[in-house]
Design a protein around this motif. Sequence first.
Motif, PDB file in Angstrom:
ATOM      1  N   SER A   1       1.624   0.723   4.714  1.00  0.00           N
ATOM      2  CA  SER A   1       2.529   1.613   5.438  1.00  0.00           C
ATOM      3  C   SER A   1       2.184   3.078   5.197  1.00  0.00           C
ATOM      4  O   SER A   1       2.647   3.956   5.917  1.00  0.00           O
ATOM      5  CB  SER A   1       3.983   1.353   5.038  1.00  0.00           C
ATOM      6  OG  SER A   1       4.178   1.602   3.656  1.00  0.00           O
TER       7      SER A   1
ATOM      8  N   TYR B   1       0.196  -4.067   9.060  1.00  0.00           N
ATOM      9  CA  TYR B   1       0.758  -2.852   9.649  1.00  0.00           C
ATOM     10  C   TYR B   1       0.071  -1.604   9.098  1.00  0.00           C
ATOM     11  O   TYR B   1      -0.270  -1.523   7.916  1.00  0.00           O
ATOM     12  CB  TYR B   1       2.265  -2.757   9.373  1.00  0.00           C
ATOM     13  CG  TYR B   1       2.834  -1.404   9.769  1.00  0.00           C
ATOM     14  CD1 TYR B   1       3.095  -1.120  11.101  1.00  0.00           C
ATOM     15  CD2 TYR B   1       3.034  -0.410   8.811  1.00  0.00           C
ATOM     16  CE1 TYR B   1       3.557   0.136  11.470  1.00  0.00           C
ATOM     17  CE2 TYR B   1       3.502   0.843   9.178  1.00  0.00           C
ATOM     18  CZ  TYR B   1       3.763   1.111  10.510  1.00  0.00           C
ATOM     19  OH  TYR B   1       4.209   2.346  10.876  1.00  0.00           O
TER      20      TYR B   1
ATOM     21  N   SER C   1       7.135  -3.873   6.371  1.00  0.00           N
ATOM     22  CA  SER C   1       6.138  -3.350   5.449  1.00  0.00           C
ATOM     23  C   SER C   1       6.781  -2.447   4.406  1.00  0.00           C
ATOM     24  O   SER C   1       6.474  -2.524   3.209  1.00  0.00           O
ATOM     25  CB  SER C   1       5.073  -2.577   6.232  1.00  0.00           C
ATOM     26  OG  SER C   1       4.095  -2.031   5.375  1.00  0.00           O
TER      27      SER C   1
END
Length: 383
Positions: A319, A293, A311
Amino acid sequence: MPPPRKQGTALRRQLAELRGPEVPPKALDARALAALAANPGCERRALLDGAGVNKAVLADALGSPSAFGQSQFAFMRGNAFEARVKADGGAELLRLVHETLDPGAEPPAGASVPDLAAVGPEGRAARTALALKEATDAGGWALLDHPMLALDVAGSPTFLEPDAVVVHPDGTWTVVEIKSFPMLDGSADPAKVGAAARQSAVYVLALEEVAARLDPAPAVHHRVLLVCPKDFTNLPTAAAVDIRKQRAVTRRQLTRLTRIEDIARSLPEGTCFAPDLPRAELTTAVEALSATYAPECLSACELAFHCRARSRADGAVTSLGRAARAELGGLTTVEDVLAAAHGTAGDPDDPTVAALRRAAELRAEALAAAGAPVPAAEGAMCH
């Protein structure tokens, strides 16, 4: 060039089982393939897209509805602008191609605009290929409005529809991408231009597959024409965008996607992403696939909210963005970063750890000078 490879029966059956026995596959499009290229390390997206899983429906079933997509207003505005650009047989569009990419060629007066109507995507793709060959042999300007191209993805054809393809008098081909975001003083939002470049790279790859079947193979330009509204008007302007880097990245990612069988084989037996499964079971299935992510996923993937929540819960530094992740080297969690900065973990000879500790010392000194309370871990580093 040989026709696209066909997926093996065993793989097709396995992908169907992953979707769910009654769930039809969702076809990939250029946006999805471009998003894959933008995040090549995400096995979750690679397998779900390769298996034809509808990620928007999956996100709803996981309790993290997707806000990804184009608003109806933006959709209508884009269609209106595209219609203006292509009015009068594409005269303005061809003028922009000639002016921006091929000023040495004869002016595109009386360009050919072939009819590409046919039954089904396969028929339209075949009609497009024939029209491209005929226009190339004719040796003049030609505009193909919404042609249909086929690209081999994971062993099966994916049908793609660029805004336009232009055939030049010298027989070369150019992809045209029409967007409704403005170009102010000759430049546009870099993030939006980057997304358009990745999408155009998908079309270029598909066009190259068509060209490779002709003898001799026509050249496909590595510069595409990006057409946008000029400043705050509805008048079109254009810029050439070099997509060689995006093309190379997309090609590598598509090569990786053809090995989705390896990813599928690593899943626990019985894994299924059917949206009617209990949420806990569906969550377990999704979490069995590793995800990468980054905040950029919010504008490119339907599962972004779900992956962001996971995340953040894991404290993953991704993140914070890919730039921060790249700067932090082997420190993959926020907890690891803070421990390294406070001197409780990490190799002091590691340049990243040393930089974090120096930054923490400077922060503690600044807080002390301002009379603000300094956390114990930071205060200890200043003595």
